[in-house]
Design a protein around this motif. Sequence first.
Motif, PDB file in Angstrom:
ATOM      1  N   HIS A 188       0.852  -1.200   0.000  1.00 23.25           N
ATOM      2  CA  HIS A 188       0.000   0.000   0.000  1.00 23.25           C
ATOM      3  C   HIS A 188       0.882   1.243   0.000  1.00 23.25           C
ATOM      4  O   HIS A 188       1.673   1.458   0.912  1.00 23.25           O
ATOM      5  CB  HIS A 188      -0.909   0.003   1.230  1.00 23.25           C
ATOM      6  N   TYR A 189       0.731   2.061  -1.050  1.00 23.68           N
ATOM      7  CA  TYR A 189       1.499   3.294  -1.176  1.00 23.68           C
ATOM      8  C   TYR A 189       0.595   4.495  -0.950  1.00 23.68           C
ATOM      9  O   TYR A 189      -0.514   4.553  -1.489  1.00 23.68           O
ATOM     10  CB  TYR A 189       2.097   3.447  -2.583  1.00 23.68           C
ATOM     11  N   VAL A 190       1.086   5.470  -0.185  1.00 24.19           N
ATOM     12  CA  VAL A 190       0.497   6.812  -0.184  1.00 24.19           C
ATOM     13  C   VAL A 190       1.403   7.687  -1.035  1.00 24.19           C
ATOM     14  O   VAL A 190       2.607   7.798  -0.763  1.00 24.19           O
ATOM     15  CB  VAL A 190       0.361   7.382   1.237  1.00 24.19           C
ATOM     16  N   ILE A 191       0.833   8.269  -2.070  1.00 21.93           N
ATOM     17  CA  ILE A 191       1.613   9.087  -2.993  1.00 21.93           C
ATOM     18  C   ILE A 191       1.120  10.522  -2.909  1.00 21.93           C
ATOM     19  O   ILE A 191      -0.053  10.808  -3.147  1.00 21.93           O
ATOM     20  CB  ILE A 191       1.509   8.544  -4.431  1.00 21.93           C
TER      21      ILE A 191
ATOM     22  N   GLU B 181      -4.674   3.061   7.517  1.00 21.43           N
ATOM     23  CA  GLU B 181      -3.809   2.586   8.601  1.00 21.43           C
ATOM     24  C   GLU B 181      -2.676   1.690   8.131  1.00 21.43           C
ATOM     25  O   GLU B 181      -1.659   1.561   8.807  1.00 21.43           O
ATOM     26  CB  GLU B 181      -4.651   1.823   9.639  1.00 21.43           C
ATOM     27  N   ASN B 182      -2.829   1.044   6.993  1.00 20.50           N
ATOM     28  CA  ASN B 182      -1.865   0.019   6.589  1.00 20.50           C
ATOM     29  C   ASN B 182      -0.893   0.507   5.523  1.00 20.50           C
ATOM     30  O   ASN B 182      -0.508  -0.237   4.631  1.00 20.50           O
ATOM     31  CB  ASN B 182      -2.606  -1.211   6.082  1.00 20.50           C
ATOM     32  N   VAL B 183      -0.452   1.747   5.612  1.00 24.09           N
ATOM     33  CA  VAL B 183       0.455   2.310   4.608  1.00 24.09           C
ATOM     34  C   VAL B 183       1.844   1.701   4.765  1.00 24.09           C
ATOM     35  O   VAL B 183       2.407   1.658   5.858  1.00 24.09           O
ATOM     36  CB  VAL B 183       0.531   3.836   4.749  1.00 24.09           C
ATOM     37  N   GLY B 184       2.409   1.226   3.654  1.00 23.09           N
ATOM     38  CA  GLY B 184       3.748   0.632   3.689  1.00 23.09           C
ATOM     39  C   GLY B 184       4.839   1.549   3.212  1.00 23.09           C
ATOM     40  O   GLY B 184       5.986   1.452   3.662  1.00 23.09           O
ATOM     41  N   VAL B 185       4.534   2.454   2.267  1.00 23.42           N
ATOM     42  CA  VAL B 185       5.521   3.370   1.682  1.00 23.42           C
ATOM     43  C   VAL B 185       4.840   4.704   1.405  1.00 23.42           C
ATOM     44  O   VAL B 185       3.693   4.733   0.962  1.00 23.42           O
ATOM     45  CB  VAL B 185       6.104   2.819   0.359  1.00 23.42           C
TER      46      VAL B 185
END
Length: 505
Positions: free
Chosen positions: A62-65, A128-132
């Motif tokens: 999961h990416y937040v960009i 909640e589950n952001v990896g990068v």
Amino acid sequence: MSNLNQQENTASLPYSVWPVEALSRLEQQGADALGVTLFELMQRAGEAAFAKIRSLWPAEQHYVILCGHGNNGGDGYIIARLAQSVGLTVTLIACDGSKPLPEEAGQAREAWLAAGGIVHDPAIAWPENVGVIVDALLGTGGNRAPKAPYDALIKKANAHPAPVLAVDVPSGLVAATGTVPGDVIVATHTLTFIALKPGLLTGKARDVVGTLHFHALSLDPWLSQQTAPISRYDASALSRWLKPRRPTSHKGDHGKLVIIGGDRGTAGAIRMTGEAALRAGAGLVRVLTHKDNVSPILTARPELMVHELSNKSIDDALEWADVIVIGPGLGQGEWGKNALKKVENSQKPMLWDADALNLLAISPDKRQNRIITPHPGEAARLLNVKTGEIESDRLHSATRLAKRYGGVVVLKGAGTLIASEKGEMAIADVGNAGMASGGMGDVLSGIIGGLSGQMLSPFEAACAGCVAHGAAAEAVSRRYGTRGMLATDLFSELYLFVNPEMLNK
């Protein structure tokens, strides 16, 4: 994903650095030379960034960009589309602007939307589950404190436990100078494109860039034909200046150096400078110091020739020496002033440091045979400005010092700058926080002085000296860490770097 012609070499960075004002021209001319569009270069940048993320954090799903309203944001849209196309979850948060997106960034956004992507408002709650986290907010365009909503997103990214990849430049870091005027992304890794920017290597860069990576986007054949105005040097550059010695060489071939300083109570400073010169390979080193220091220095380092400073000893030494170093422990009293008056008219290569610089600030002059080695506080006195002004644009400050005082300037600090009045500029991409301790400048003066007598030009000696000094500190830190590092600890590792042929053995 298209197949890029050039794969990133993560083991090294380019030795060329380009000012930010040249980047648009480089990008356009490079694209024209390859016969590609600027959008194709943006596509390549997005591909390179996505590949880097996957190599660094292959298990993250999961990416937040974070996308800004410029071409840096365009890179982010491409990364998002590539991630989504392989089944990864993407939360893309974008900042709107008062003007339309640049053409290439607009194309990237439309491609993201056409692929079913969603653009979220900066105010949304993060999953909640952001990896990068991918920082594609400001890039090279930011030169002031980020405003809302950028500042809030930067704070949120820094507070989050997920690692951050900054695209091109951490948002909030000024790419031209390395200054941080407001909130700034503290990246885990930064991937920069086409050219290294000065702000990634000096100023506050090391606090926020993390591990720096580079990708030329297949422009390297064309870039290799361009002459960059700034050079980046690390330990791998030492062999260009420091060649193996002839088996039949003798001490007279390697420079006779006189070092002047060490007023009463400052024997340590001048002793460290003298030993550093010997460790850098100077053939003979004569120290002129206060009479109280003669015996302690001789006891500590008998290879030095140590004499009381007097009118006769200084006249004799100036005639004998090939190179002069003055300043460590010199003081600003009559004792030091008289010594400096004797030295200042010599036409031999010389280095001025410490109190010699403070005295120079009082009575400025310009000469071509001198290296000066100020830290930011001394540089501020030399230019009659506040230290903050020096640090706000270190490259400009180094250039001003070279024009004002002539010769070669070494502006010390994280990302030490070496500049000459001729317009040469280099960044010593070495060193660490362990060097923030007393005596490091004295050791640097001795190393540069020692190298100056070994057939190097003043600019070459300054570059080689700064690199060997910082590389030795890096070697010490790899064994013991940075806290508690002493200036004299560098001597145990300096051998390797002033004999670079030993580095690959």
